[in-house]
Design a protein around this motif. Structure first.
Motif, PDB file in Angstrom:
ATOM      1  N   LEU A  50      19.869  47.649 -51.573  1.00 18.77           N
ATOM      2  CA  LEU A  50      19.545  49.024 -51.396  1.00 18.77           C
ATOM      3  C   LEU A  50      19.029  49.588 -52.576  1.00 18.77           C
ATOM      4  CD1 LEU A  50      22.607  50.339 -49.310  1.00 18.77           C
ATOM      5  CD2 LEU A  50      20.245  50.148 -48.531  1.00 18.77           C
ATOM      6  N   GLN A  51      19.381  49.258 -53.727  1.00 18.30           N
ATOM      7  CA  GLN A  51      18.711  49.538 -55.152  1.00 18.30           C
ATOM      8  C   GLN A  51      17.543  49.302 -55.200  1.00 18.30           C
ATOM      9  OE1 GLN A  51      21.456  48.558 -58.100  1.00 18.30           O
ATOM     10  NE2 GLN A  51      22.859  50.080 -57.845  1.00 18.30           N
ATOM     11  N   ARG A  52      17.329  47.866 -54.761  1.00 19.17           N
ATOM     12  CA  ARG A  52      15.731  47.463 -54.702  1.00 19.17           C
ATOM     13  C   ARG A  52      14.906  48.087 -53.960  1.00 19.17           C
ATOM     14  NH1 ARG A  52      16.172  41.086 -54.051  1.00 19.17           N
ATOM     15  NH2 ARG A  52      18.376  41.050 -54.670  1.00 19.17           N
ATOM     16  N   THR A  53      15.183  48.457 -52.715  1.00 20.38           N
ATOM     17  CA  THR A  53      14.082  49.052 -51.641  1.00 20.38           C
ATOM     18  C   THR A  53      14.106  50.370 -51.891  1.00 20.38           C
ATOM     19  OG1 THR A  53      16.164  49.289 -50.127  1.00 20.38           O
ATOM     20  CG2 THR A  53      14.951  47.190 -49.854  1.00 20.38           C
ATOM     21  N   ARG A  54      15.167  51.049 -52.695  1.00 21.51           N
ATOM     22  CA  ARG A  54      14.621  52.648 -53.078  1.00 21.51           C
ATOM     23  C   ARG A  54      13.677  52.682 -53.758  1.00 21.51           C
ATOM     24  NH1 ARG A  54      20.789  53.156 -53.763  1.00 21.51           N
ATOM     25  NH2 ARG A  54      21.656  53.575 -51.480  1.00 21.51           N
ATOM     26  N   ARG A  55      13.464  51.413 -54.763  1.00 25.28           N
ATOM     27  CA  ARG A  55      12.485  51.706 -55.825  1.00 25.28           C
ATOM     28  C   ARG A  55      11.111  51.533 -55.478  1.00 25.28           C
ATOM     29  NH1 ARG A  55      14.464  47.280 -59.818  1.00 25.28           N
ATOM     30  NH2 ARG A  55      16.484  47.348 -58.767  1.00 25.28           N
ATOM     31  N   ARG A  56      11.007  51.053 -54.012  1.00 30.34           N
ATOM     32  CA  ARG A  56       9.701  50.848 -53.475  1.00 30.34           C
ATOM     33  C   ARG A  56       8.920  52.108 -53.045  1.00 30.34           C
ATOM     34  NH1 ARG A  56      11.024  45.764 -49.558  1.00 30.34           N
ATOM     35  NH2 ARG A  56      11.810  44.425 -50.896  1.00 30.34           N
ATOM     36  N   SER A  57       7.672  52.218 -53.470  1.00 37.32           N
ATOM     37  CA  SER A  57       6.879  53.455 -53.224  1.00 37.32           C
ATOM     38  C   SER A  57       6.131  53.246 -51.812  1.00 37.32           C
ATOM     39  CB  SER A  57       5.951  53.785 -54.089  1.00 37.32           C
ATOM     40  OG  SER A  57       4.987  52.838 -54.231  1.00 37.32           O
ATOM     41  N   SER A  58       5.907  54.237 -51.004  1.00 40.38           N
ATOM     42  CA  SER A  58       4.874  54.082 -49.847  1.00 40.38           C
ATOM     43  C   SER A  58       4.069  55.120 -49.890  1.00 40.38           C
ATOM     44  CB  SER A  58       5.934  54.002 -48.721  1.00 40.38           C
ATOM     45  OG  SER A  58       5.239  53.855 -47.508  1.00 40.38           O
ATOM     46  N   THR A  59       2.882  54.742 -49.178  1.00 38.15           N
ATOM     47  CA  THR A  59       2.086  55.833 -48.917  1.00 38.15           C
ATOM     48  C   THR A  59       2.096  56.551 -47.601  1.00 38.15           C
ATOM     49  OG1 THR A  59       0.387  54.036 -47.930  1.00 38.15           O
ATOM     50  CG2 THR A  59       0.266  54.388 -50.334  1.00 38.15           C
ATOM     51  N   LEU A  60       3.183  56.086 -46.756  1.00 35.50           N
ATOM     52  CA  LEU A  60       3.377  56.583 -45.635  1.00 35.50           C
ATOM     53  C   LEU A  60       4.299  57.474 -45.627  1.00 35.50           C
ATOM     54  CD1 LEU A  60       3.603  53.303 -43.484  1.00 35.50           C
ATOM     55  CD2 LEU A  60       1.684  54.730 -43.719  1.00 35.50           C
ATOM     56  N   ASP A  61       4.295  58.773 -44.749  1.00 37.01           N
ATOM     57  CA  ASP A  61       5.524  59.677 -44.858  1.00 37.01           C
ATOM     58  C   ASP A  61       6.597  59.353 -43.832  1.00 37.01           C
ATOM     59  OD1 ASP A  61       4.474  60.606 -42.442  1.00 37.01           O
ATOM     60  OD2 ASP A  61       3.713  62.244 -43.460  1.00 37.01           O
ATOM     61  N   ARG A  62       7.512  59.977 -43.645  1.00 32.96           N
ATOM     62  CA  ARG A  62       8.563  59.774 -42.661  1.00 32.96           C
ATOM     63  C   ARG A  62       8.083  59.754 -41.291  1.00 32.96           C
ATOM     64  NH1 ARG A  62      14.109  63.045 -41.481  1.00 32.96           N
ATOM     65  NH2 ARG A  62      15.262  61.217 -40.522  1.00 32.96           N
ATOM     66  N   ARG A  63       7.340  60.767 -40.907  1.00 29.89           N
ATOM     67  CA  ARG A  63       6.743  60.914 -39.595  1.00 29.89           C
ATOM     68  C   ARG A  63       5.896  59.801 -39.041  1.00 29.89           C
ATOM     69  NH1 ARG A  63       7.734  61.760 -35.018  1.00 29.89           N
ATOM     70  NH2 ARG A  63       9.500  62.810 -36.030  1.00 29.89           N
ATOM     71  N   GLN A  64       5.140  59.180 -40.099  1.00 24.51           N
ATOM     72  CA  GLN A  64       4.067  58.298 -39.773  1.00 24.51           C
ATOM     73  C   GLN A  64       4.860  56.986 -39.578  1.00 24.51           C
ATOM     74  OE1 GLN A  64       2.097  58.632 -43.573  1.00 24.51           O
ATOM     75  NE2 GLN A  64       0.093  58.672 -42.473  1.00 24.51           N
ATOM     76  N   VAL A  65       6.109  56.597 -40.258  1.00 32.21           N
ATOM     77  CA  VAL A  65       6.920  55.823 -39.829  1.00 32.21           C
ATOM     78  C   VAL A  65       7.529  55.741 -38.556  1.00 32.21           C
ATOM     79  CG1 VAL A  65       9.027  54.479 -40.553  1.00 32.21           C
ATOM     80  CG2 VAL A  65       7.419  55.011 -42.231  1.00 32.21           C
ATOM     81  N   LEU A  66       8.108  56.841 -38.269  1.00 33.18           N
ATOM     82  CA  LEU A  66       8.684  57.317 -37.031  1.00 33.18           C
ATOM     83  C   LEU A  66       7.726  56.944 -35.705  1.00 33.18           C
ATOM     84  CD1 LEU A  66      11.201  60.017 -37.794  1.00 33.18           C
ATOM     85  CD2 LEU A  66      11.772  57.604 -37.619  1.00 33.18           C
ATOM     86  N   ASP A  67       6.581  57.587 -36.154  1.00 36.22           N
ATOM     87  CA  ASP A  67       5.527  57.316 -34.919  1.00 36.22           C
ATOM     88  C   ASP A  67       5.190  55.759 -34.630  1.00 36.22           C
ATOM     89  OD1 ASP A  67       5.458  60.014 -34.474  1.00 36.22           O
ATOM     90  OD2 ASP A  67       3.732  60.368 -35.688  1.00 36.22           O
ATOM     91  N   ALA A  68       5.056  55.138 -35.638  1.00 37.77           N
ATOM     92  CA  ALA A  68       4.556  53.904 -35.656  1.00 37.77           C
ATOM     93  C   ALA A  68       6.028  52.939 -34.874  1.00 37.77           C
ATOM     94  CB  ALA A  68       4.313  53.080 -36.937  1.00 37.77           C
ATOM     95  N   LEU A  69       7.176  53.212 -35.290  1.00 37.01           N
ATOM     96  CA  LEU A  69       8.556  52.674 -34.568  1.00 37.01           C
ATOM     97  C   LEU A  69       8.279  53.048 -33.030  1.00 37.01           C
ATOM     98  CD1 LEU A  69      11.055  53.049 -37.368  1.00 37.01           C
ATOM     99  CD2 LEU A  69       9.918  50.761 -36.532  1.00 37.01           C
TER     100      LEU A  69
END
Length: 81
Positions: A50-69
């Protein structure tokens, strides 16, 4: 130097499961446990992961992730009725 680990008070059904899995893998129970212990030790703990994955940045916002899922999974059951 190699270390020895002894596990006491295993339930009969747990040991039977280990015997079955070892037989399926064509190995002994101690060898199965040695391999599994090495695999477990090599993996990060949940907290480390969890600590490692929290450090990753993303160009997607939450809505884009949920829409893709949603697109991959298909519509919600009963939606659009």
């Amino acid at each position: 130097m190699p270390k020895t680990v002894q596990i006491r008070d295993l339930d009969d059904d747990v040991y039977a499961g280990l015997v079955r899995r070892a037989a399926e893998a064509g190995t002994s129970v101690p060898e199965l446990l040695r391999v599994e212990a090495a695999r477990l030790a090599a993996r990060p703990s949940v907290e480390e992961w969890l600590q490692r994955t929290r450090r990753r940045s993303s160009t997607l916002d939450r809505r884009q992730v949920l829409d893709a899922l949603d697109e991959q999974r298909g519509g919600w059951p009963g939606a659009g009725r």
